[in-house]
Design a protein around this motif. Structure first.
Motif, PDB file in Angstrom:
ATOM      1  N   GLY A  83       0.817  -1.211   0.000  1.00  0.00           N
ATOM      2  CA  GLY A  83       0.000   0.000   0.000  1.00  0.00           C
ATOM      3  C   GLY A  83       0.847   1.256   0.000  1.00  0.00           C
ATOM      4  N   ILE A  84       1.924   1.233   0.775  1.00  0.00           N
ATOM      5  CA  ILE A  84       2.833   2.381   0.823  1.00  0.00           C
ATOM      6  C   ILE A  84       3.568   2.542  -0.515  1.00  0.00           C
ATOM      7  CG2 ILE A  84       4.906   3.301   1.930  1.00  0.00           C
ATOM      8  CD1 ILE A  84       3.938   1.904   4.516  1.00  0.00           C
ATOM      9  N   ILE A  85       4.048   1.421  -1.077  1.00  0.00           N
ATOM     10  CA  ILE A  85       4.729   1.480  -2.375  1.00  0.00           C
ATOM     11  C   ILE A  85       3.801   2.044  -3.441  1.00  0.00           C
ATOM     12  CG2 ILE A  85       5.724   0.074  -4.233  1.00  0.00           C
ATOM     13  CD1 ILE A  85       6.757  -1.832  -2.079  1.00  0.00           C
ATOM     14  N   ASN A  86       2.543   1.613  -3.399  1.00  0.00           N
ATOM     15  CA  ASN A  86       1.582   2.079  -4.396  1.00  0.00           C
ATOM     16  C   ASN A  86       1.346   3.581  -4.300  1.00  0.00           C
ATOM     17  OD1 ASN A  86      -0.480   1.289  -6.490  1.00  0.00           O
ATOM     18  ND2 ASN A  86      -1.833   2.245  -4.995  1.00  0.00           N
ATOM     19  N   LEU A  87       1.425   4.134  -3.090  1.00  0.00           N
ATOM     20  CA  LEU A  87       1.271   5.586  -2.937  1.00  0.00           C
ATOM     21  C   LEU A  87       2.352   6.331  -3.717  1.00  0.00           C
ATOM     22  CD1 LEU A  87       0.378   5.929   0.862  1.00  0.00           C
ATOM     23  CD2 LEU A  87      -1.115   6.424  -1.083  1.00  0.00           C
ATOM     24  N   PHE A  88       3.556   5.792  -3.715  1.00  0.00           N
ATOM     25  CA  PHE A  88       4.649   6.432  -4.445  1.00  0.00           C
ATOM     26  C   PHE A  88       4.463   6.297  -5.957  1.00  0.00           C
ATOM     27  CE2 PHE A  88       6.638   5.971  -0.288  1.00  0.00           C
ATOM     28  CZ  PHE A  88       7.268   7.194  -0.150  1.00  0.00           C
ATOM     29  N   GLU A 134      -4.057   6.616  -4.438  1.00  0.00           N
ATOM     30  CA  GLU A 134      -4.569   6.714  -3.066  1.00  0.00           C
ATOM     31  C   GLU A 134      -5.756   5.792  -2.858  1.00  0.00           C
ATOM     32  OE1 GLU A 134      -3.565   9.182  -4.993  1.00  0.00           O
ATOM     33  OE2 GLU A 134      -3.232  11.035  -3.880  1.00  0.00           O
ATOM     34  N   PHE A 135      -6.657   5.734  -3.842  1.00  0.00           N
ATOM     35  CA  PHE A 135      -7.832   4.869  -3.725  1.00  0.00           C
ATOM     36  C   PHE A 135      -7.416   3.413  -3.535  1.00  0.00           C
ATOM     37  CE2 PHE A 135     -10.499   7.955  -6.515  1.00  0.00           C
ATOM     38  CZ  PHE A 135     -10.649   8.792  -5.428  1.00  0.00           C
ATOM     39  N   PHE A 136      -6.513   2.941  -4.382  1.00  0.00           N
ATOM     40  CA  PHE A 136      -6.091   1.546  -4.308  1.00  0.00           C
ATOM     41  C   PHE A 136      -5.321   1.264  -3.019  1.00  0.00           C
ATOM     42  CE2 PHE A 136      -6.182   0.911  -9.209  1.00  0.00           C
ATOM     43  CZ  PHE A 136      -7.547   0.705  -9.135  1.00  0.00           C
ATOM     44  N   SER A 137      -4.524   2.220  -2.577  1.00  0.00           N
ATOM     45  CA  SER A 137      -3.777   2.022  -1.334  1.00  0.00           C
ATOM     46  C   SER A 137      -4.725   1.939  -0.140  1.00  0.00           C
ATOM     47  CB  SER A 137      -2.772   3.162  -1.125  1.00  0.00           C
ATOM     48  OG  SER A 137      -1.716   3.067  -2.051  1.00  0.00           O
ATOM     49  N   ILE A 138      -5.738   2.795  -0.132  1.00  0.00           N
ATOM     50  CA  ILE A 138      -6.721   2.739   0.957  1.00  0.00           C
ATOM     51  C   ILE A 138      -7.437   1.392   0.957  1.00  0.00           C
ATOM     52  CG2 ILE A 138      -8.911   3.708   1.781  1.00  0.00           C
ATOM     53  CD1 ILE A 138      -7.928   6.445   0.848  1.00  0.00           C
ATOM     54  N   LEU A 139      -7.739   0.874  -0.232  1.00  0.00           N
ATOM     55  CA  LEU A 139      -8.379  -0.438  -0.314  1.00  0.00           C
ATOM     56  C   LEU A 139      -7.472  -1.521   0.251  1.00  0.00           C
ATOM     57  CD1 LEU A 139     -10.017  -0.212  -3.867  1.00  0.00           C
ATOM     58  CD2 LEU A 139     -11.219  -0.307  -1.678  1.00  0.00           C
ATOM     59  N   MET A 140      -6.181  -1.452  -0.059  1.00  0.00           N
ATOM     60  CA  MET A 140      -5.248  -2.456   0.466  1.00  0.00           C
ATOM     61  C   MET A 140      -5.081  -2.311   1.977  1.00  0.00           C
ATOM     62  SD  MET A 140      -2.270  -3.119  -2.387  1.00  0.00           S
ATOM     63  CE  MET A 140      -1.958  -1.425  -2.895  1.00  0.00           C
ATOM     64  N   PHE A 141      -5.030  -1.080   2.461  1.00  0.00           N
ATOM     65  CA  PHE A 141      -4.934  -0.879   3.907  1.00  0.00           C
ATOM     66  C   PHE A 141      -6.185  -1.413   4.606  1.00  0.00           C
ATOM     67  CE2 PHE A 141      -2.107   3.010   2.951  1.00  0.00           C
ATOM     68  CZ  PHE A 141      -0.967   2.223   2.982  1.00  0.00           C
ATOM     69  N   SER A 142      -7.345  -1.222   3.968  1.00  0.00           N
ATOM     70  CA  SER A 142      -8.586  -1.699   4.590  1.00  0.00           C
ATOM     71  C   SER A 142      -8.610  -3.222   4.687  1.00  0.00           C
ATOM     72  CB  SER A 142      -9.800  -1.202   3.792  1.00  0.00           C
ATOM     73  OG  SER A 142      -9.919  -1.868   2.549  1.00  0.00           O
ATOM     74  N   LEU A 143      -7.957  -3.897   3.737  1.00  0.00           N
ATOM     75  CA  LEU A 143      -7.874  -5.354   3.809  1.00  0.00           C
ATOM     76  C   LEU A 143      -7.131  -5.811   5.064  1.00  0.00           C
ATOM     77  CD1 LEU A 143      -7.134  -6.630   0.175  1.00  0.00           C
ATOM     78  CD2 LEU A 143      -9.172  -7.046   1.551  1.00  0.00           C
TER      79      LEU A 143
END
Length: 459
Positions: free
Chosen positions: A11-16, A93-102
């Motif tokens: 999720g963090i990598i995806n933010l970058f 950000e959307f995809f990272s939030i989804l991964m964090f929610s998992l």
């Protein structure tokens, strides 16, 4: 535990990745990340491990439900093509939030301590509050986020108050110790503090899964939330919530079943009736799906009230088949609503002529949700009803069958609109990846219906 770490890191990598000039790399990167998590998740199969001083346990139960949740996100994100084509600056950000929610979802199915359950619920819920209001220029999205936040916070307060009372009565947050306490005090009579705590926890969890009469947020939130995230909300959140609920009544309150059983049965019957009757009177397809999700929460609760060895596998199979059909339905809705106005049934008029693939995928999804034979939904309810009959709750199965008959009406309204009405617009353009995913979802639905034994008896 490895899945939680990987999801957090990815999720963090995806933010970058969001800082790149083009966001076209984000979708394949996220699918790769999730595929890795999905594979690594099964390394813990038949190899239970405890973490954080026994507060979290990754066993077969956790692995199976975690796999469904990760798979759900893999199946949902191919329908985000519009975000990519429009160059949405917040896609990463959307995809990272989804991964964090998992991460929160996995904690909800693997907790051994009620505090860990609470943390999982909050991680998942806060992500959903943000995504519900992600379409900032849309008034309905803002309204959905505000309603979800206010009512969700209120339900969280009720849940936390119940947890505090249970701790006050039992002296522990550990579910094994709480179960031991409840079993020992059953003979002498429950403490009023424990009774109130159990009821408050049941209310808090019922809100999270959209069970009646704590469902009032569901239609408005589903309608206002962007469709992509509504699909996630109705599958991943539902799966995590029902698995956590099952673990709560199975592992934490087994000695208190005579106390909480009547309450849970009443919630189940109300959920079945309100969900199906409410869906039948909706003009909006999205609101119909919201009430449909309420109804399906009722069917899943039947397995909780059954409380026997068949319940666990029945819930797992139902969650999988419901997830596949619901993602297909919302996927078609997303593709059609991106190019046609409104979200009513009329939007699907003539889709069978203009877009046979979309119409076929939607028909398969509706048939599965309506439990038509040869689809996964048929055996999903078959296993649920079997668990209930084994427990002697035949009358509850009769109520569920009657409500299932009602559901055929509102599910087939969509099918009739697609094949028996004049087209409402031009052909809907579908990108290749989304079309491929719809084919996969349709095939998967039939595989679940034709070979249910492949996916049953895992637990």
């Amino acid at each position: 535990m490895t899945s939680i770490i990987l999801l957090s890191v990815f999720g963090i990598i995806n933010l970058f990745l969001g800082f790149l000039k083009s966001n076209k790399i984000i979708l394949p990167a996220v699918i790769l990340f999730l595929a890795i998590v999905f594979g690594v998740n099964f390394l813990d199969w038949n190899n239970p491990q405890s973490y954080f001083n026994g507060m979290l346990t990754i066993d077969n139960f956790a692995v199976a439900f975690s796999a469904i949740m990760v798979l759900s996100l893999v199946l949902i994100i191919p329908f985000s093509h519009k975000y990519i084509s429009e160059g949405n600056p917040h896609l990463a950000e959307f995809f990272s939030i989804l991964m964090f929610s998992l991460v929160g979802g996995i904690m909800m199915v693997s907790y051994e301590n009620i505090i860990m359950l609470f943390l999982g619920i909050e991680i998942l819920s806060i992500a959903m509050y943000v995504l519900a209001g992600s379409h900032k220029k849309e008034l309905r999205s803002n309204e959905a986020a505000l309603k979800y936040l206010l009512m969700g916070s209120f339900a969280t307060g009720i849940l936390l108050f119940g947890v505090a009372l249970i701790y006050g009565a039992s002296g522990s947050f550990n579910i094994t110790e709480i179960a031991s306490f409840s079993a020992n005090t059953t003979a002498t009579g429950l403490m009023p503090m424990m009774e109130v705590g159990v009821l408050l926890v049941l209310v808090g969890i019922s809100f999270k899964i959209g069970a009646a009469p704590f469902h009032f947020w569901t239609p408005d939130v589903y309608e206002g939330t962007p469709t992509l995230f509504t699909a996630y909300m109705s599958t991943v959140v539902k799966t995590a919530g029902i698995a956590a609920f099952y673990k709560l009544v199975w592992a934490v309150f087994p000695g208190l079943n005579e106390f909480w059983y009547p309450t849970l049965v009443a919630i189940t019957v109300l959920t079945l009736i309100i969900g199906n009757v409410g869906a039948a009177v909706q003009a909006s397809f999205k609101r119909m799906m919201a009430y449909s999700s309420i109804a399906h929460a009722g069917y899943l609760l039947i397995a909780l009230t059954s409380f026997n060895d068949y319940s666990q596998n029945a819930i797992l199979f139902y969650a999988l088949s419901y997830t596949v059909a619901t993602i297909a339905a919302f996927g078609v809705l997303k593709l059609v609503s991106d190019q046609r106005e409104g979200e009513t049934y009329e939007m699907f008029n003539g889709l069978g002529r203009t877009n046979p693939l979309l119409a076929f995928s939607m028909t398969v999804a509706m048939c599965s949700l309506a439990s038509i034979p040869l689809t996964g939904g048929f055996f999903a309810k078959f296993f649920i009803f079997g668990a209930a009959i084994e427990a002697g709750a035949v009358w509850l199965v009769v109520v569920a069958i009657l409500m299932s008959a009602v559901s055929i009406y509102y599910y087939f309204r969509v099918v009739m609109a697609m094949y028996m009405k004049e087209p409402a617009g031009e052909k809907v353009a579908v990108d290749g990846f989304a079309a491929f995913m719809l084919i996969v979802l349709s095939i998967f639905t039939f595989v679940l219906g034709l070979f249910p034994g492949w996916f049953n008896n895992w637990l």
